[in-house]
Design an enzyme around this catalytic site. Structure first.
Site, PDB file in Angstrom:
ATOM      1  N   ASP A 225       0.851  -1.184   0.000  1.00 40.93           N
ATOM      2  CA  ASP A 225       0.000   0.000   0.000  1.00 40.93           C
ATOM      3  C   ASP A 225       0.890   1.238   0.000  1.00 40.93           C
ATOM      4  OD1 ASP A 225       0.982  -0.341   2.555  1.00 40.93           O
ATOM      5  OD2 ASP A 225      -0.789   0.500   3.515  1.00 40.93           O
ATOM      6  N   HIS A 551       1.653  -9.275  -3.127  1.00 48.05           N
ATOM      7  CA  HIS A 551       0.590  -8.290  -2.939  1.00 48.05           C
ATOM      8  C   HIS A 551       1.173  -6.880  -3.017  1.00 48.05           C
ATOM      9  CE1 HIS A 551      -3.268  -6.882  -1.289  1.00 48.05           C
ATOM     10  NE2 HIS A 551      -2.519  -5.971  -0.692  1.00 48.05           N
ATOM     11  N   ASP A 599       0.823 -18.114  -4.124  1.00 47.40           N
ATOM     12  CA  ASP A 599       1.411 -17.018  -4.906  1.00 47.40           C
ATOM     13  C   ASP A 599       0.313 -16.311  -5.682  1.00 47.40           C
ATOM     14  OD1 ASP A 599       3.161 -15.305  -6.148  1.00 47.40           O
ATOM     15  OD2 ASP A 599       3.762 -16.746  -7.688  1.00 47.40           O
ATOM     16  N   GLU A 608       2.277 -10.781   0.825  1.00 47.75           N
ATOM     17  CA  GLU A 608       2.640  -9.384   0.687  1.00 47.75           C
ATOM     18  C   GLU A 608       4.146  -9.208   0.823  1.00 47.75           C
ATOM     19  OE1 GLU A 608       1.219  -6.611   3.600  1.00 47.75           O
ATOM     20  OE2 GLU A 608       1.689  -7.912   5.282  1.00 47.75           O
TER      21      GLU A 608
END
Length: 632
Positions: A225, A551, A599, A608
């Site tokens: 993020d 991720h 994965d 992540e």
């Protein structure tokens, strides 16, 4: 997203993470629709997923051979072991064959029995005595070939560079240059206030936290993020700086020196790894509450979007408002510790900067002492992870050790020696340290950095490090895959526990010169690079079969073919038996702990990437890359 720290257990407490909005977002994305979490910006028109969700590989089909090796390879002077999955109750013949198919070495496996974490019946094949370099080797056992691998002294040189390059890729507030990373990974600066960004140069607080704005540009995006968290950034910056300090003590600082990394600052006369750490340190210092304001000297806990964004969202296209979150004691002590370490390590290269770091560290320490119980709330989990921590005595200990190492002053020494962590066996545990459990960082600093503690105290501190390392080795010896975490320790970010425990073993090697500790480090790398139940390298770009869909909002090729997969050298979080995301819950139900990984970009709880996982990988890669004559 869906970026949160992993769940970590201590004997006295358990931390959990709330993922309500995040889980809803992922479920919406995986359903193939465009629904987003409340308040999310949506997906940019330039980077939106197709209407149909991507196919998800069956994790059970990941393993392609029962002969599991480090798929990148082995060092000529290091251990060379493989795990063989077989129900045979008697030893089997193994053959090491070179690229032409000729037998280079042979022997018999050792029956291990059932590996608890994977549930598999295993043997071990040990070909450590073979020391000749070459490429394209395979290990053949009972008619089954391993993945191909190399044996060479420079095996870890590229990983040392690639694992460190992760941090340049994650930089906020600066363009990522194609000349340094290649065109696929180049992007404009994110979060500088250029539309549609609302920027990090003039960020307001959450309502009720403060009535002013702060320039908190720069730093590293924490994970997949666009959040920036002081406690996670703190341990990551500390680890990079410590990597250089360790190499310097070992006489190998040139490998991490100036012009060794692909960063804009190369050639400025400062070691590149310190330049990279400085990008984060500058951000951490910008997070300090200004003089004259309430909680002056404390550090804001974090800064991130007001609501979760979708995947993919390129950093420069993130239109979410940004918010500062209230100061916390933990964040303030992270600032004190990392700034004090900066003062010590940067001094020979930039004395002015080192003085600034020390001033910030002293101010933060004083503020934390005045506010010893200001905790980040667990409920503050909209748009970013809470990183809540209500036990900060370990952070006080860590900060005190760094300030003492930097200054030698009595007040900091007294804070070190009076801390219960100074003599506690809980500072170095089988499950490893992390952003919320930082006493081990203080212990490692005291064990390795010259200081004025009594000789008997130093001996005890160093003995605690070697004892912990011996515990990790004993744990590895009892497992089929030689992993330095317990069989029940596959939690969120388990791979970071592997790497952090390997750092303890590497420190024990530095203290003693005993080869068994170096061997433990290298076997830990074997696990990460393919010698595991999934026959998969968790490091992108390394091995025959490696993770590709971590991720991430920009490295989101699985959702948008115009975007890249993660660059080489990125470490996936790894198996997590908690299954805290919808993808893991759908595809991994009933998995053995060591196999609870998939994965897939949607599996944020297993797949992540974060700065505090790549930092110890970079530390270990630099250690493993050193040409070290035996010291036993």
């Amino acid at each position: 997203m869906l970026t949160f720290p992993h769940v970590h257990r201590r004997p006295t407490r358990r931390r959990t993470r709330k993922r309500t909005t995040a889980a809803l977002l992922t479920a919406a994305l995986l359903s193939g629709g465009m629904a987003l979490a409340p308040g999310a910006t949506g997906l940019s028109s330039a980077a939106s997923p197709s209407a149909a969700p991507p196919t998800v590989a069956d994790p059970a089909a990941t393993a392609t051979t029962p002969v599991r090796v480090n798929q990148a390879g082995y060092l000529p002077d290091g251990p060379k072991r493989a795990t063989v999955v077989t129900s045979a109750t008697q030893p089997l013949t193994w053959q090491l064959r070179n690229a032409s198919g000729a037998v280079a070495a042979s022997g018999r496996t050792v029956v291990h029995g059932t590996d608890t974490a994977s549930g598999e019946a295993t043997h071990t094949a040990d070909f450590s005595k073979y020391r000749k370099a070459g490429s394209g080797f395979v290990l053949v056992v009972d008619g089954q070939n391993s993945a191909p691998f190399d044996i060479r002294a420079d095996l870890y040189d590229s990983l040392r560079s690639d694992a460190m390059a992760f941090f340049y890729h994650q930089r906020s507030g600066t363009p990522i240059e194609a000349s340094l990373v290649g065109p696929a990974y180049a992007r404009p600066a994110g979060h500088l206030g250029v539309a549609p960004n609302q920027g990090d140069t003039n960020v307001p607080c959450q309502p009720g936290v403060c009535d002013y704005t702060q320039d908190v540009r720069g730093g590293w995006y924490d994970a997949g993020d666009h959040g920036k968290y002081v406690v996670n950034g703190g341990i990551s910056a500390w680890t990079l700086v410590d990597s250089f300090a360790r190499a310097e003590r070992a006489g190998n600082a040139s490998a991490l020196g100036d012009s060794t990394l692909r960063i804009p600052e190369r050639g400025n006369g400062v070691p590149d790894v310190l330049d990279e750490a400085r990008w984060e340190l500058d951000f951490l210092m910008r997070m300090q509450v200004p003089s004259g304001k309430p909680y002056a000297g404390m550090a804001f806990h974090k800064i991130h979007d007001a609501a979760w964004t979708g995947i993919p969202t390129r950093p420069e296209l993130d239109a979410q408002p940004r918010e500062l979150h209230r100061p916390s004691t933990a964040a303030t002590l992270n600032l004190a510790a990392t700034a004090a370490q900066c003062a010590r390590v940067f001094k020979p290269y930039d004395s002015t900067y080192a003085k600034r770091c020390l001033s910030v560290a002293r101010t933060a320490w004083t503020a934390a002492k005045a506010n010893p119980a200001l905790y980040a709330p667990e409920s503050d989990s909209t748009g970013g992870g809470p990183y809540n921590d209500t036990q900060v005595t370990d952070d006080f200990y860590w900060a005190a050790t760094e300030l003492y190492a930097a200054t030698g002053e009595r007040a900091y020494r007294d804070a070190v020696t009076s801390s219960p962590w100074h003599t506690s066996s809980g500072a170095l545990t089988p499950t490893g340290f992390n952003w919320a459990d930082t006493a081990a960082l203080g212990r490692l600093t005291l064990a390795t950095v010259p200081n004025g503690l009594p000789a008997s105290d130093i001996r005890r501190v160093r003995a605690s490090v070697t004892a912990a390392a011996d515990g990790h080795l004993a744990m590895m010896a009892g497992q089929g895959y030689a992993v330095p975490i317990p069989a029940n320790g596959y939690v969120w970010g388990s791979n970071s526990q592997v790497t952090n425990n390997a750092m303890v073993m590497a420190t024990a090697y530095a203290l003693t010169g005993q080869q068994r500790y170096r061997a433990g480090v290298l076997e830990s790398m074997d696990y990460l690079l393919g010698r595991n139940t999934l026959d998969l390298s968790y490091v992108t770009g390394y091995g025959d079969t490696y993770a590709r869909n971590q991720h991430h909002r920009f490295w989101a090729n699985q959702y948008d073919a115009s975007l890249p997969n993660p660059p080489a050298g990125s470490l996936a979080g790894g198996p997590n038996s908690g299954l805290q995301d919808p993808v893991a819950q759908e595809h991994l139900a009933g998995c053995s702990p060591a196999a609870c990984y998939i994965d897939d970009i949607g599996s944020y709880s297993t797949n992540e990437v974060t700065v505090n996982w790549n930092a110890p990988l970079a530390w270990l890669a630099a250690f493993a890359a050193e040409r070290c004559p035996p010291r036993d």
